[in-house]
Every structure is written in C-alpha cells, then in structure tokens.
Write a protein that holds these residues in place. Structure first.
Motif, mmCIF file in Angstrom:
data_model
loop_
_atom_site.group_PDB
_atom_site.id
_atom_site.type_symbol
_atom_site.label_atom_id
_atom_site.label_comp_id
_atom_site.label_asym_id
_atom_site.label_seq_id
_atom_site.Cartn_x
_atom_site.Cartn_y
_atom_site.Cartn_z
ATOM 1 N N UNK A 98 9.443 3.747 -16.697
ATOM 2 C CA UNK A 98 9.716 3.899 -15.265
ATOM 3 C C UNK A 98 8.805 4.917 -14.596
ATOM 4 N N UNK A 99 7.853 5.447 -15.310
ATOM 5 C CA UNK A 99 6.952 6.429 -14.715
ATOM 6 C C UNK A 99 5.892 5.720 -13.865
ATOM 7 N N UNK A 100 5.903 5.996 -12.569
ATOM 8 C CA UNK A 100 4.919 5.395 -11.672
ATOM 9 C C UNK A 100 3.700 6.308 -11.579
ATOM 10 N N UNK A 101 2.655 5.816 -10.945
ATOM 11 C CA UNK A 101 1.384 6.546 -10.923
ATOM 12 C C UNK A 101 1.508 7.910 -10.255
ATOM 13 N N UNK A 102 2.285 7.995 -9.176
ATOM 14 C CA UNK A 102 2.420 9.288 -8.489
ATOM 15 C C UNK A 102 3.081 10.325 -9.387
ATOM 16 N N UNK A 103 4.047 9.902 -10.204
ATOM 17 C CA UNK A 103 4.691 10.826 -11.131
ATOM 18 C C UNK A 103 3.749 11.198 -12.275
ATOM 19 N N UNK A 104 2.945 10.254 -12.715
ATOM 20 C CA UNK A 104 1.942 10.556 -13.750
ATOM 21 C C UNK A 104 0.940 11.577 -13.224
ATOM 22 N N UNK A 105 0.550 11.442 -11.977
ATOM 23 C CA UNK A 105 -0.389 12.391 -11.376
ATOM 24 C C UNK A 105 0.218 13.791 -11.353
ATOM 25 N N UNK B 96 0.830 -1.208 0.000
ATOM 26 C CA UNK B 96 0.000 0.000 0.000
ATOM 27 C C UNK B 96 0.866 1.261 0.000
ATOM 28 N N UNK B 97 1.971 1.234 0.752
ATOM 29 C CA UNK B 97 2.874 2.391 0.769
ATOM 30 C C UNK B 97 3.562 2.550 -0.585
ATOM 31 N N UNK B 98 3.956 1.432 -1.186
ATOM 32 C CA UNK B 98 4.716 1.493 -2.431
ATOM 33 C C UNK B 98 3.902 2.073 -3.582
ATOM 34 N N UNK B 99 2.606 1.754 -3.664
ATOM 35 C CA UNK B 99 1.838 2.222 -4.813
ATOM 36 C C UNK B 99 1.622 3.735 -4.802
ATOM 37 N N UNK B 100 1.796 4.344 -3.642
ATOM 38 C CA UNK B 100 1.624 5.794 -3.584
ATOM 39 C C UNK B 100 2.911 6.569 -3.375
ATOM 40 N N UNK B 101 4.041 5.881 -3.383
ATOM 41 C CA UNK B 101 5.316 6.523 -3.089
ATOM 42 C C UNK B 101 5.758 7.444 -4.236
ATOM 43 N N UNK B 102 6.353 8.554 -3.870
ATOM 44 C CA UNK B 102 6.825 9.520 -4.869
ATOM 45 C C UNK B 102 8.284 9.927 -4.627
ATOM 46 N N UNK B 103 8.589 10.375 -3.418
ATOM 47 C CA UNK B 103 9.890 10.981 -3.154
ATOM 48 C C UNK B 103 11.073 10.082 -3.430
ATOM 49 N N UNK B 104 10.976 8.798 -3.050
ATOM 50 C CA UNK B 104 12.134 7.917 -3.181
ATOM 51 C C UNK B 104 12.436 7.540 -4.626
ATOM 52 N N UNK B 105 11.482 7.719 -5.540
ATOM 53 C CA UNK B 105 11.707 7.331 -6.941
ATOM 54 C C UNK B 105 11.874 8.531 -7.864
ATOM 55 N N UNK B 106 11.689 9.725 -7.339
ATOM 56 C CA UNK B 106 11.637 10.897 -8.212
ATOM 57 C C UNK B 106 12.966 11.159 -8.922
ATOM 58 N N UNK B 107 14.090 10.837 -8.309
ATOM 59 C CA UNK B 107 15.392 11.084 -8.921
ATOM 60 C C UNK B 107 15.953 9.836 -9.587
#
Length: 260
Positions: free
Chosen positions: A219-226, A199-210
């Motif tokens: 490699x674009x996850x849902x939080x980055x698409x949002x 549940x935490x992973x599907x909404x994570x943004x900060x750790x994958x942004x760089x």
C-alpha cells in the motif's frame, strides 16, 4: 507620430508584463524543478538515477501509484459524469447543498479526509479497509471527484437538448441518445477531468497517509516512498522518483492540451 508613440508604449507594457510573468513563473516553478532534477542526478549521474528509480521498493511504489490512479480516474469518469448529469438534468430537495459538497475535497485538508476515512473504515470499524489497496482507491476517489464533475457539468449545461429531443422523436431510445449524441459532446471534458484526476492522484499524500498503512510493496504509494527516502537521508533517491512522477504528470497535461 501619436500612433507610433502609442504602439511604443503598448510594446513596452507588453514586454514588461511578459518579463514579470516569466520571472514569477521561474521563481515558483522552473527554479524548483531545475533544483529537483539536479538533485536527482547527484548520486552517480544517470546511472545513479536509474538505480534509484529501479530499486524494488521504488518500482513497487510507482506500480501501486499508477495502478490505483488509473482505477480512480476510471471510477470518477463514470460516477463523476453521473453526478454531473443529476445536478444538471434533475431537480430535487437539497440540490444546492449537494452541489456545494462536490467542492468540499478542494477546500478540506486532505489529512482530514484520511482521518475521516480511518474513523469509518479503520481497525475498529465493522467494515475494515485500513492498510489495503481498496482504501487507497477510496481515499483518492474522494479527493479527485470534483475534477470530473466540474469539467463535465458546464458542458452538460450548454448542451443543446433540441438534438436529443429530435432523436427521441425519431425513435431513438435513451441509450442511443446518450452514446451517439451526448457522450461525443462530453468526451473532451470527460477526458480532461479524468486526466486531471489521474494527475492529482499520482502525487497525493495527505488523504492516504493514515488509511493507506504505508506498507512497502502493498500500500505504499510513491509520495510515501519519497518521504521515506527523505527521512532515511537519501534525498537523491527521493528526487529521482519525484522526477519520474513529474515526467508522468507533464505527459498527461500535454495530452490533455491536445484533447482540448
């Protein structure tokens, strides 16, 4: 008469407490969720919502997010249990330091984690993982590891070792003891921790942004698409994908309640 007054006072305090808790929950959770859901249907109603969440880039981002999150949950289920086992059953120098480090991802800003991973596995590193899906797995595994360790650890502490010793005295080897005795006792906590990690992973943004690279379809996850939709001034599309993530998270949390 005194008893009736005490009951009346208790009932009044209870109603006030429930009312205050409901108000606070509404302000912090229910109203924002209602506003988000309303925004998701502003551009064309249900048709616009479906169109937003079935756009090629949206589907790709959701697919990548769910796939990586499942992998991360499975990895943490295995290694989180192993780490919890070592912390509970073994004594070694620096054990307290290791035990403290487990909670570091909870306290560390996730963007710092992404920066650290970028310095270790970025373009200038001998082992370059930058802008790859393994980088996403690595980043999300780091930030979600404590969920499994801290869920399994107290169960291991409370586990009755006399049963294990009795099984060993009857000739059971370590493999049989673990899979027949220990694992069934750990399973509810293990599923709970893994579910929370997912549940935490599907909404994570900060750790994958760089480290992730934010490459659409790769490699674009849902939080980055949002975030991309917000920056493109398409808030309804961002809200629609957010509602999908919320729905998935809600289903996972309901399932975890059943497991407990």
């Amino acid at each position: 008469m005194t008893t009736l007054k005490l009951r009346a006072n208790t009932g009044t305090r209870t109603n006030a407490t429930v009312g205050l808790a409901t108000f606070w929950l509404s302000v912090l959770v229910l109203l924002p969720l209602a506003a988000l859901t309303t925004e998701a249907f502003t551009a064309g109603g249900i048709t616009g919502f479906i169109r937003a969440v079935t756009a090629p880039d949206a589907l790709a981002a959701l697919r990548i997010t769910l796939t990586v999150s499942v992998i991360v949950a499975l990895i943490n289920a295995v290694f989180g249990t192993l780490i919890a086992w070592v912390l509970v059953r073994d004594d070694f120098p620096g054990k307290q330091i290791v035990n403290t480090l487990i909670d570091l991802p909870f306290a560390l800003p996730t963007i710092v984690a992404s920066l650290v991973l970028l310095s270790l596995y970025g373009p200038d590193s001998p082992l370059t993982l930058n802008a790859t899906q393994p980088a996403l797995v690595l980043a999300l595994t780091f930030v979600t590891l404590p969920f499994v360790v801290r869920a399994v650890q107290p169960v291991l502490i409370e586990l009755d070792r006399d049963v294990e010793e009795a099984a060993a005295s009857l000739g059971a080897n370590n493999r049989i003891i673990f899979f027949r005795i220990v694992l069934p006792a750990l399973l509810p906590a293990l599923l709970s921790g893994s579910g929370l990690a997912f549940a935490r992973a599907i909404g994570e943004y900060g750790s994958v942004v760089l480290i992730g690279g934010n490459i659409p379809g790769h490699t674009q996850v849902a939080s980055q698409y949002i975030q991309e939709q917000i920056e493109s001034d398409v808030p309804s599309a961002a809200a629609a994908v957010s509602v999908v993530l919320l729905a998935i998270t809600f289903v996972v949390l309901i399932a975890l309640r059943k497991v407990k």
